[in-house]
Scaffold this active site. Structure first.
Site, PDB file in Angstrom:
ATOM      1  N   LYS A  16      49.129  46.117   4.180  1.00 16.25           N
ATOM      2  CA  LYS A  16      48.469  45.902   5.472  1.00 16.25           C
ATOM      3  C   LYS A  16      48.589  44.438   5.841  1.00 16.25           C
ATOM      4  O   LYS A  16      48.825  43.556   4.996  1.00 16.25           O
ATOM      5  CB  LYS A  16      47.008  46.355   5.431  1.00 16.25           C
ATOM      6  CG  LYS A  16      46.118  45.636   4.418  1.00 16.25           C
ATOM      7  CD  LYS A  16      45.445  44.393   4.956  1.00 16.25           C
ATOM      8  CE  LYS A  16      44.480  43.794   3.956  1.00 16.25           C
ATOM      9  NZ  LYS A  16      44.093  42.393   4.271  1.00 16.25           N
TER      10      LYS A  16
ATOM     11  N   ASP B 225      39.021  45.618   0.398  1.00 16.52           N
ATOM     12  CA  ASP B 225      39.833  46.287   1.412  1.00 16.52           C
ATOM     13  C   ASP B 225      40.380  47.640   0.947  1.00 16.52           C
ATOM     14  O   ASP B 225      41.103  48.303   1.681  1.00 16.52           O
ATOM     15  CB  ASP B 225      40.986  45.388   1.887  1.00 16.52           C
ATOM     16  CG  ASP B 225      41.853  44.881   0.742  1.00 16.52           C
ATOM     17  OD1 ASP B 225      41.631  45.298  -0.405  1.00 16.52           O
ATOM     18  OD2 ASP B 225      42.751  44.055   1.010  1.00 16.52           O
TER      19      ASP B 225
END
Length: 249
Positions: free
Chosen positions: A8, A133
């Site tokens: 990401k 995350d």
């Protein structure tokens, strides 16, 4: 079972407050990108769960997040041991979430392989025990992330019409060093509003709060960003401690 665990990027990053626990409150956009690790799990009828990796070397002797993901699920379900094999391609320490993506893939593969019927909401609960995350990679869709990066709000953002390039500037900046140079403050612009603008306007509003102090210490990174704009990039910014840029296809 085989899974491709994608990385990401952060689109914008605001440090908006200092918490009593020593962490910082952030605002950022998490966006999945097509840079992959390969994760495989195979049930073992006898023995204990094993982990092996190849590709980019993983430093340290601690238990890998993939193994921790298995242990978390094992606490609630009587599943057999598995062999976990990882081909590591996502850079380590780049802020791209590679380790978290691998662990989330293990959670999802265990759920599917053994038909555990665990909801995504419960998988996210498991993922929160693994890293800030990690829950993002359960749904793996663009989100507006707040808190320490674990509170998510879905957003409508599709960059498939663009090239996204992530570049290693060859300079390591520690997390401690990065936070030392930034002052927590409320953001001037709402990231959710900014990303609705045309991409070519992002450079005026979509900021990473770490850039000012890091560019001062490491002007080579700023020069790289400037060179990307001179080369025609629509948007260029730090993401983690790498530089991302976006072009038209």
């Amino acid at each position: 079972m085989l899974s491709f665990a994608n990385a990401k990027i952060n689109l914008g990053l605001h440090v908006v407050g200092k918490r009593s626990d020593g962490y910082h409150d952030l605002e950022t956009i998490f966006y999945p990108v097509k840079i992959y690790d390969v994760v495989e799990i195979n049930p073992i009828q006898t023995g204990v769960t094993t982990f092996s990796s190849e590709g980019i070397s993983i430093p340290g002797d601690d238990i890998n997040l993939c193994e921790k993901a298995y242990r978390i699920v094992k606490q609630d379900f009587d599943i057999p041991a598995v062999a976990i094999n990882l081909i590591k391609r996502i850079p380590i320490g780049a802020g791209m979430g590679g380790g978290s993506a691998d662990a989330a893939s293990v959670l999802k593969m265990l759920n599917e392989t053994f038909n555990l019927q665990v909801t995504n909401a419960q998988l996210e609960v498991y993922a929160r025990l693994l890293g800030a995350d990690c829950p993002f990679f359960i749904e793996n869709k663009p989100v507006y992330a707040t808190g320490i990066g674990t509170d998510f709000e879905s957003i409508n953002l599709d960059l498939n019409a663009y090239y996204i390039v992530v570049i290693n500037p060859g300079i390591h900046v520690s997390t401690v060093e990065a936070y030392r140079g930034v002052e927590a403050r409320k953001s001037e612009f709402d990231l959710r509003t900014i990303v609705k603008l045309p991409v070519q306007e992002w450079k005026f509003y979509l900021k990473n709060d770490f850039e000012d102090s890091i560019f001062e210490q490491y002007p080579r990174i700023m020069e790289l960003k400037d060179a990307l704009y001179l080369s025609g990039a629509l948007y260029a910014s730090m993401s983690g401690f790498w530089i991302l840029c976006i072009w038209y296809i």
